[in-house]
Design an enzyme around this catalytic site. Structure first.
Site, PDB file in Angstrom:
ATOM      1  N   PRO A   2       1.291  -1.261   0.036  1.00 52.47           N
ATOM      2  CA  PRO A   2       0.113  -0.084  -0.089  1.00 52.47           C
ATOM      3  C   PRO A   2       0.511   1.468  -0.280  1.00 52.47           C
ATOM      4  O   PRO A   2       2.046   1.765   1.118  1.00 52.47           O
ATOM      5  CB  PRO A   2      -1.165  -0.675   1.548  1.00 52.47           C
ATOM      6  N   GLU A   3       0.497   2.539  -0.812  1.00 51.42           N
ATOM      7  CA  GLU A   3       1.117   3.053  -0.932  1.00 51.42           C
ATOM      8  C   GLU A   3       0.114   4.626  -0.120  1.00 51.42           C
ATOM      9  O   GLU A   3      -1.037   3.786   0.087  1.00 51.42           O
ATOM     10  CB  GLU A   3       1.482   4.028  -2.320  1.00 51.42           C
ATOM     11  N   LYS A  59       2.849   6.398   4.645  1.00 47.33           N
ATOM     12  CA  LYS A  59       2.399   4.798   5.162  1.00 47.33           C
ATOM     13  C   LYS A  59       2.075   4.139   6.178  1.00 47.33           C
ATOM     14  O   LYS A  59       1.543   3.318   6.662  1.00 47.33           O
ATOM     15  CB  LYS A  59       2.722   4.292   3.530  1.00 47.33           C
ATOM     16  N   HIS A 140      -1.194 -16.339   9.233  1.00 45.14           N
ATOM     17  CA  HIS A 140      -0.082 -15.357   9.447  1.00 45.14           C
ATOM     18  C   HIS A 140      -0.665 -13.621   9.656  1.00 45.14           C
ATOM     19  O   HIS A 140      -0.554 -12.697   9.487  1.00 45.14           O
ATOM     20  CB  HIS A 140       0.140 -14.691   7.682  1.00 45.14           C
ATOM     21  N   ARG A 159       4.176 -11.041   4.576  1.00 44.76           N
ATOM     22  CA  ARG A 159       5.694 -11.587   3.961  1.00 44.76           C
ATOM     23  C   ARG A 159       6.530 -11.068   5.076  1.00 44.76           C
ATOM     24  O   ARG A 159       7.499 -10.943   5.057  1.00 44.76           O
ATOM     25  CB  ARG A 159       5.431 -10.691   2.923  1.00 44.76           C
ATOM     26  N   ARG A 192      20.648  16.446  -5.750  1.00 45.58           N
ATOM     27  CA  ARG A 192      20.511  15.782  -5.110  1.00 45.58           C
ATOM     28  C   ARG A 192      20.872  15.103  -6.679  1.00 45.58           C
ATOM     29  O   ARG A 192      20.085  15.021  -7.737  1.00 45.58           O
ATOM     30  CB  ARG A 192      19.235  15.385  -4.845  1.00 45.58           C
ATOM     31  N   ARG A 301      14.296  -1.376  -8.134  1.00 50.26           N
ATOM     32  CA  ARG A 301      12.387  -1.051  -8.296  1.00 50.26           C
ATOM     33  C   ARG A 301      11.991  -0.985  -9.717  1.00 50.26           C
ATOM     34  O   ARG A 301      12.356  -0.184 -10.349  1.00 50.26           O
ATOM     35  CB  ARG A 301      12.018   0.054  -7.851  1.00 50.26           C
TER      36      ARG A 301
END
Length: 311
Positions: A2-3, A59, A140, A159, A192, A301
Site C-alpha cells: 500500500p502507498e 504510509k 499469518h 510477508r 541531488r 524497483r
DNA sequence: AATGAAACCTGACAGC
DNA sequence: TGCTGTCAGGTTTCAT
C-alpha cells in the site's frame, strides 16, 4: 503494497469503524519481525485504551489512544480460549504484564494522561481486518485486538515486512505530499544526484509516495525516471509538483489501486489501477502517443515510462 | 552525506 | 504434478 492512497483509504475506513471502541485485550504472535516495540510495550499501551481516532501519516496508520473512562479490571491473564491457533504455531502471550506501567507507578495525580499511539506500517502485504470474534483466524495473523464491542481488529501479513509499534508522539519523517508547497517541493530535489524516481520514493523527503504513484506522476510530468534530480528544470519540477498531488488525489477518490492482494478494511477493492497509464503496462501502447511503454530497474524497483512522452 | 546493492519474507505465476 | 526462476505496491542495512 500500500502507498499513500491505499493507506489513506484504509485509515478512513478504520476510523469509521473502530473510533470510540475500547481495546479489551491484545494477543501477539510469536514472530518477531512485525514488532518494532517490545510485546509488553505494545500490550501495555493498547489494553484498556479507547481508540480516539485513526489517521494516516505517510504510509503509516496511527491509532490515537486515550485512557478508557470505563477502565475495568485487567483482563484475565489466561486469554480467551482460541478456537484455532494460527498455522504459524503462535501461542498466547502475556495478557496484562506491563499494563499501565507509566500511569500506575508514577502515581502522579495530573489529569493529562500521556499520549499513546499505536503505529501500523503495512509493508508490502499487511492488512488490518475488523471482524467478529468468531471469524476464522487467517494464516499469518500476527496481532489481534479484542474490542469491547465484541469485534476484533486483526493484523495479517504473510510477508512480514509490516511493522507494529507504540509511541507517544510519532513522527513519520518527511513531508506530506498533499500539504507541501511548491518552494519546499523544489528544494527537496536541489543538488541531488540520485535519479528523480529514487528521490520520490525516499520517505525522508516526501512521505507516502511509492512505486506506482512515482511512475504515474513522472509520466504525467513528462520526466524520465532515471533523470538526476538536480538536472530537472524548474518548469519540470512545477509540473511534477502538480502531477504528484493530482495523481494522489485521484487515487484517493477511487479508493486506491488494487492489483493483487490489496483490499481495504471492508474487503472492497480500489479502482485506481484502471487509471494507470504506465505502471505494469510494459510493452503496451502509450495512451498518449502509442509508443510501447518501457520497463527498467532503478534502485531495485521496476520503473515504467514512455520514451517519447518523457524526457 | 549520499548512493546503490543486498537482505529481509512469502506467495503467485510462468515455463518447462 | 511439481520443480525452478522471477516478480511483487516497502524499508533497513551494509558497503562504497
Amino acid at each position: 503494497m500500500p502507498e499513500l492512497p491505499e493507506v489513506e483509504t484504509i485509515a478512513r475506513g478504520l476510523a469509521r469503524r473502530v473510533t470510540g471502541d475500547v481495546v479489551d485485550s491484545v494477543w501477539l504472535g510469536q514472530k518477531k519481525e512485525p514488532l518494532k516495540s517490545t510485546a509488553s510495550e505494545i500490550v501495555g499501551a493498547l489494553e484498556q485504551r479507547r481508540i480516539a481516532g485513526v489517521r494516516r501519516m505517510g504510509k503509516h496508520i496511527v491509532f490515537d489512544l486515550e485512557r478508557s473512562s470505563m477502565a475495568r479490571a485487567p483482563s484475565p491473564a489466561k486469554g480467551w480460549g482460541f478456537k484455532k491457533v494460527p498455522a504459524s504455531g503462535a501461542k498466547l502471550t502475556q495478557a496484562s504484564s506491563a499494563l499501565d506501567a507509566e500511569a500506575g507507578q508514577g502515581a502522579r495525580p495530573t489529569q493529562s494522561p500521556p499520549k499513546a499511539q499505536w503505529i501500523v506500517h503495512l509493508g508490502m502485504t499487511g492488512r488490518l481486518q475488523v471482524c467478529e470474534a468468531q471469524a476464522e483466524i487467517e494464516k499469518h495473523t500476527h496481532a489481534i485486538l479484542r474490542l469491547a464491542s465484541g469485534r476484533e481488529l486483526r493484523f495479517v501479513d504473510p510477508r512480514r515486512f509490516g511493522r507494529l509499534s507504540v509511541s507517544a508522539d510519532f513522527d513519520a519523517g518527511g513531508i506530506e505530499p498533499l500539504d507541501i508547497d511548491l518552494e519546499r517541493f523544489v528544494a527537496l530535489f536541489c543538488g541531488r544526484k540520485t535519479p528523480i524516481k529514487s528521490a520520490l520514493l525516499n520517505q525522508k523527503l516526501l512521505r507516502g509516495v511509492g512505486n506506482i504513484y512515482a511512475d504515474e506522476s513522472l509520466f504525467r510530468a513528462g520526466i524520465r525516471p532515471r533523470r538526476r534530480a538536480s538536472s530537472i528544470t524548474r518548469e519540470q519540477l512545477e509540473r511534477l509538483f502538480i502531477a504528484v498531488k493530482e495523481v494522489l488525489k485521484e487515487a484517493i477518490a477511487l479508493g486506491g489501486s488494487s492489483i493483487s492482494d490489496y483490499v481495504d478494511d471492508d474487503g472492497k477493492e480500489g479502482f485506481f489501477q484502471l487509471q494507470h497509464r504506465v505502471y505494469a503496462r510494459e510493452g503496451e501502447a502509450c495512451l498518449v502517443c502509442g509508443s510501447p511503454i518501457k520497463r527498467i530497474v532503478i534502485g531495485g524497483r521496476s520503473s515504467h515510462y514512455c520514451a517519447k512522452c518523457q524526457k
